[in-house]
Design an enzyme around this catalytic site. Structure first.
Site, short mmCIF file in Angstrom:
data_model
loop_
_atom_site.label_atom_id
_atom_site.label_comp_id
_atom_site.label_asym_id
_atom_site.label_seq_id
_atom_site.Cartn_x
_atom_site.Cartn_y
_atom_site.Cartn_z
N GLY A 91 -6.78 -2.62 19.55
CA GLY A 91 -7.33 -3.97 19.65
C GLY A 91 -8.83 -4.07 19.65
O GLY A 91 -9.39 -5.09 20.07
N ASN B 196 -10.75 -4.42 17.07
CA ASN B 196 -11.13 -5.52 16.15
C ASN B 196 -10.85 -6.87 16.79
O ASN B 196 -11.67 -7.80 16.68
CB ASN B 196 -10.39 -5.37 14.82
CG ASN B 196 -11.04 -4.35 13.92
OD1 ASN B 196 -12.10 -4.58 13.35
ND2 ASN B 196 -10.43 -3.17 13.82
N LEU C 233 0.80 -3.38 11.90
CA LEU C 233 1.35 -2.36 11.00
C LEU C 233 2.70 -2.71 10.37
O LEU C 233 3.27 -1.89 9.67
CB LEU C 233 1.45 -1.02 11.74
CG LEU C 233 0.10 -0.50 12.26
CD1 LEU C 233 0.27 0.84 12.95
CD2 LEU C 233 -0.94 -0.40 11.14
N LEU D 70 5.01 -4.92 7.65
CA LEU D 70 4.95 -5.76 6.45
C LEU D 70 5.38 -7.17 6.84
O LEU D 70 6.31 -7.34 7.64
CB LEU D 70 5.96 -5.17 5.46
CG LEU D 70 5.70 -5.25 3.97
CD1 LEU D 70 4.32 -4.76 3.60
CD2 LEU D 70 6.76 -4.43 3.23
N ASN E 205 -6.12 -9.08 5.88
CA ASN E 205 -5.93 -7.80 6.56
C ASN E 205 -7.20 -6.95 6.41
O ASN E 205 -7.93 -7.10 5.44
CB ASN E 205 -4.75 -7.06 5.91
CG ASN E 205 -4.50 -5.69 6.51
OD1 ASN E 205 -4.46 -5.54 7.74
ND2 ASN E 205 -4.34 -4.68 5.67
N HIS F 203 -8.32 -2.94 6.10
CA HIS F 203 -7.77 -1.61 5.86
C HIS F 203 -8.93 -0.60 5.94
O HIS F 203 -10.00 -0.83 5.36
CB HIS F 203 -7.11 -1.55 4.48
CG HIS F 203 -6.42 -0.25 4.23
ND1 HIS F 203 -5.20 0.06 4.79
CD2 HIS F 203 -6.80 0.85 3.53
CE1 HIS F 203 -4.85 1.28 4.43
NE2 HIS F 203 -5.80 1.78 3.66
N ASP G 84 -1.08 -3.49 1.37
CA ASP G 84 -2.45 -3.21 0.92
C ASP G 84 -2.71 -3.53 -0.55
O ASP G 84 -3.52 -2.85 -1.19
CB ASP G 84 -2.78 -1.72 1.17
CG ASP G 84 -2.60 -1.34 2.62
OD1 ASP G 84 -2.89 -2.18 3.49
OD2 ASP G 84 -2.15 -0.21 2.88
C1 GAR Z 1 -8.34 -0.38 12.21
O1 GAR Z 1 -9.11 0.73 11.84
C2 GAR Z 1 -7.73 -1.01 10.98
O2 GAR Z 1 -8.54 -0.93 9.85
C3 GAR Z 1 -6.48 -0.19 10.82
O3 GAR Z 1 -6.01 0.00 12.13
C4 GAR Z 1 -7.12 0.07 13.02
C5 GAR Z 1 -6.84 -0.83 14.18
O4 GAR Z 1 -7.78 -0.63 15.20
N1 GAR Z 1 -5.52 -0.86 9.99
C6 GAR Z 1 -4.70 -0.20 9.17
O5 GAR Z 1 -4.68 1.02 9.09
C7 GAR Z 1 -3.79 -1.10 8.34
N2 GAR Z 1 -3.18 -0.36 7.29
P1 GAR Z 1 -7.88 -1.63 16.42
O6 GAR Z 1 -6.47 -1.86 16.96
O7 GAR Z 1 -8.74 -0.93 17.41
O8 GAR Z 1 -8.50 -2.92 15.93
#
Ligand code: GAR
Length: 190
Positions: free
Chosen positions: A12, A14, A84, A86, A101, A103, A144
């Site tokens: 979390g 982000n 994560l 779909l 999203n 990535h 993606d």
């Molecule tokens: C982030 O790095 C995001 O880009 C990635 O998961 C992480 C979540 O971090 N997303 C993917 O890999 C989607 N395919 P967070 O929970 O600390 O925000």
């Protein structure tokens, strides 16, 4: 006032950054966090940020009432921030061009099923790529592969490790994701 729902599955960071970025905004509110993982630290962050959390199962996300609840809440943008699963067709169709999203790689490389979080960085380092980065894109029914909104690049060092690359990607995400969300909202019709 534009209303964002943030979907999470893990740490979390982000979510936290986006919520802090908009915390004094009169134009953007975050009325909901949706989470599919009861153990996600993102839930704790949401509580600390004062944002209600809806914990969902696979059945919930595929059922019409979930989509109806989101449309009923007048959500303008769904932001997948490390979510994560779909998304089902009904949800995507109910929010056309309103789901984005992030990535942690330069799509179309290192995307698709199984490429998430640390797995992405491990593959990028193993392939000795000169660059990696982040991609922010619209979401469709395949992993993606929706239209790209924004990418930012970072160079790999000779002795780069998946962990050190994860740190670089994290900094790019923190820097750019809230700003791009704001731009996407500003481009939407009032
Ligand atoms: C982030 O790095 C995001 O880009 C990635 O998961 C992480 C979540 O971090 N997303 C993917 O890999 C989607 N395919 P967070 O929970 O600390 O925000």
């Amino acid at each position: 006032m534009k209303r964002i729902a943030i979907f999470v599955s893990g740490n979390g960071t982000n979510l936290q950054r986006i919520a802090e970025y908009f915390s004094n905004s009169h134009d953007v509110a975050i009325p909901l966090v949706v989470c599919n993982n009861p153990k996600a630290y993102a839930i704790e962050r949401a509580h600390q940020l004062g944002i209600p959390v809806r914990l969902i199962t696979k059945k919930d996300i595929n059922d019409t009432p979930f989509t109806q609840d989101l449309t009923g809440m007048h959500i303008d943008l769904i932001v997948l921030a490390g979510f994560l699963w779909l998304l089902p067709k009904c949800l995507i169709q109910a929010f056309p061009d309103k789901i984005i999203n992030i990535h942690p790689a330069l799509l179309p490389k290192y995307g698709g099923k199984g490429f998430y979080g640390a797995h992405v960085h491990e593959a990028v380092v193993a392939a000795k790529e000169p660059f990696s980065g982040i991609t922010i894109h619209y979401v469709n029914e395949k992993y993606d592969s929706g239209a790209i909104i924004f990418q930012a690049k970072v160079a790999l060092d000779e002795n780069e490790t998946p962990d050190s690359l994860a740190g670089k990607i994290h900094r790019l995400e923190q820097q750019h994701f809230p700003v791009i969300i704001e731009q996407v909202l500003n481009r939407q019709n009032p």
